[in-house]
Design an enzyme around this catalytic site. Structure first.
Site, short mmCIF file in Angstrom:
data_model
loop_
_atom_site.label_atom_id
_atom_site.label_comp_id
_atom_site.label_asym_id
_atom_site.label_seq_id
_atom_site.Cartn_x
_atom_site.Cartn_y
_atom_site.Cartn_z
N TRP A 1 0.90 -1.12 -0.06
CA TRP A 1 0.04 -0.03 0.07
C TRP A 1 0.87 1.22 -0.01
O TRP A 1 1.81 1.35 0.76
CB TRP A 1 -1.05 -0.18 1.17
CG TRP A 1 -1.67 1.23 1.44
CD1 TRP A 1 -2.62 1.76 0.64
CD2 TRP A 1 -1.89 1.94 2.59
NE1 TRP A 1 -3.09 2.93 1.11
CE2 TRP A 1 -2.72 3.06 2.45
CE3 TRP A 1 -1.29 1.67 3.81
CZ2 TRP A 1 -3.10 3.72 3.50
CZ3 TRP A 1 -1.65 2.72 4.82
CH2 TRP A 1 -2.50 3.71 4.62
N ASP B 1 -1.55 -6.48 9.24
CA ASP B 1 -2.37 -5.32 8.83
C ASP B 1 -3.77 -5.75 8.28
O ASP B 1 -3.83 -6.22 7.19
CB ASP B 1 -1.64 -4.43 7.78
CG ASP B 1 -2.55 -3.19 7.37
OD1 ASP B 1 -3.55 -2.99 8.07
OD2 ASP B 1 -2.16 -2.28 6.60
N ALA C 1 -6.94 -4.53 7.36
CA ALA C 1 -7.80 -3.28 6.78
C ALA C 1 -8.98 -3.57 6.33
O ALA C 1 -9.81 -3.03 6.08
CB ALA C 1 -7.09 -2.29 6.05
N LYS D 1 -13.29 0.49 6.27
CA LYS D 1 -13.98 -0.21 5.23
C LYS D 1 -15.16 -1.04 5.60
O LYS D 1 -16.40 -0.83 5.08
CB LYS D 1 -12.96 -1.01 4.37
CG LYS D 1 -11.48 -0.71 4.30
CD LYS D 1 -11.31 0.68 3.40
CE LYS D 1 -9.96 1.11 3.72
NZ LYS D 1 -9.47 1.93 2.80
#
Ligand code: LMR
Length: 409
Positions: free
Chosen positions: A140, A221, A223, A256
């Site tokens: 990312w 991570d 997300a 999200k």
């Protein structure tokens, strides 16, 4: 205008140059400036419905109304934020493992998933200033700036093989095999950003083996939990690592899956070697937060905690997440089908194999530039597309534009 002298306070910022736009957020700004009525935004990673909107999920809205109607004060919560949120969001990630690891977990509410990543980097830098964090290549666009700005050193491990559009697994494992004990490995829990290419269960097993054998520390991570397959499947790799490794760092975002983007709700947790270490870590997390921003914002975390603590809201929310992922899978097939219909000689099936919101088009920078500037189809410079930006209405336009730039290049 009065003459300026060197060191003159009025010229303090005079040496600053205008910076280039952020590679992802700059796409949103460019898209907003474009007057073309048929422009398409495949840039920033936000979910969109068939009308192009990013709705607040119904269960999240209901929880928000409950929070607002019951809230009687805005007094400070505390540096660790909403403790119920911390416990429940970590339990959502760790699933059945959470009760068993409880004493070994130090969790803190953070300013979104970015805040969680930065909190992790600051903690690492404080505890082990010589540690190196290894991030996937590619990763990312904000990982390296966000983590590296803490002062921690970063390196990349091979992750993606563009020719097969899959994980470069042998190279990845080879890199991990050569790392010294104590090296930190940042792994995307699911829905790898930007490739959409995830490790399969056997690969997670092999990664756990090498991390364990070489004394490496995973930093996961998470997300996009729920955006790949479902809330549990997407956390399976994380749970495997948490079961097997003595220490694990975890960054969670509620942007999200809860649709809480602007509320900046997230959490950072460490599963520590033992309860005493976890208690010490918690004090350091609180101090790091206090020194950077004092306390995290409450609103989003209070909403997520409400969803997670109310069985009816939780079921409704989980169904809404499932509907979002079903739509993204359908959009992957839709775009792959429309591209394939235009160019049956080319393989677009990779679009349907990849997970979450993103895939890399794999086109040269000039072709990506042409898509944005001439075709009005916007995406970051690495050619990452957000599939949720595709719709029944724009899919032919998107497919035509992509095929045109492929044929021109
Ligand atoms: C993205 O990757 O587009 C999102 O995570 C939004 C962001 O902050 O970059």
């Amino acid at each position: 205008m009065p003459a300026r002298r060197a060191g003159d306070a009025s010229d303090m910022f005079g040496n600053l140059e205008i910076l280039p736009p952020d590679p992802i957020l700059g796409v949103t700004a460019a898209f907003r400036r474009d007057r073309d009525p048929d422009k398409v935004d495949l840039g920033v990673g936000v979910y969109r419905d068939e009308y192009g909107n990013t709705p607040v999920p119904g269960a999240v809205r209901a929880a928000e109304q409950a929070v607002l109607s019951e809230q009687t004060t805005k007094v400070y919560v505390g540096p660790a934020g909403n403790l119920e949120f911390n416990e429940r969001i970590v339990a959502l990630a760790l699933g059945p493992l959470a009760p068993q690891l409880k004493e070994r977990i130090a969790a803190i509410q953070t300013v979104g998933g970015c805040g969680a990543l930065r909190m992790g980097a600051e903690l690492l830098h404080a505890a082990a200033p010589d540690a190196v964090v290894h991030v996937s290549d590619p990763t990312w666009a904000n990982h390296e700036p966000l983590l590296g700005n803490s002062g921690i050193a970063l390196q990349r491990y091979p992750y993606y093989e563009p020719s097969t559009r899959s994980v470069a697994f042998d190279q990845m494992l080879g890199h991990l095999e050569r790392l010294p004990p104590g090296a930190v490995v940042l792994l995307h829990g699911c829905c790898h950003n930007p490739t959409g290419v995830d490790l399969v269960p056997a690969q997670w097993d092999a990664v756990a083996d090498v991390l364990e054998r070489r004394g490496l520390v995973p930093f996961v991570d998470l997300a996009y939990q729920g955006f790949g397959d479902d809330l549990d499947t997407d956390a399976a790799g994380l749970r495997l690592l948490a079961r097997r490794l003595p220490t694990l760092l975890l960054a969670i975002s509620c942007s999200k899956n809860f649709g809480l983007y602007r509320e900046r709700a997230g959490a950072f947790a460490v599963v520590a070697e033992n309860a005493a270490t976890a208690r010490a870590i918690a004090t350091h997390q609180a101090r790091i937060g206090r020194r950077m921003y004092s306390m995290p914002p409450d609103h989003g975390a209070a909403i997520a905690a409400r969803v997670l603590s109310d069985a009816t809201l939780y079921r409704a929310w989980a169904d809404e997440v499932a509907a979002m992922v079903a739509r993204m899978k359908q959009l992957r097939s839709l775009l792959a089908g429309r591209l394939g219909a235009r160019r049956p000689d080319l393989d677009f099936s990779w679009l349907t194999r990849q997970k979450g919101m993103f895939s890399l088009l794999g086109l040269a920078p000039a072709a990506i530039g042409a898509l944005c500037n001439e075709e009005h189809v916007y995406m970051p410079p690495d050619g990452r597309i957000n599939l949720a930006g595709v719709s029944d209405t724009n899919v032919d336009r998107v497919a035509d534009a992509i095929v045109r730039v492929i044929e021109r290049s």
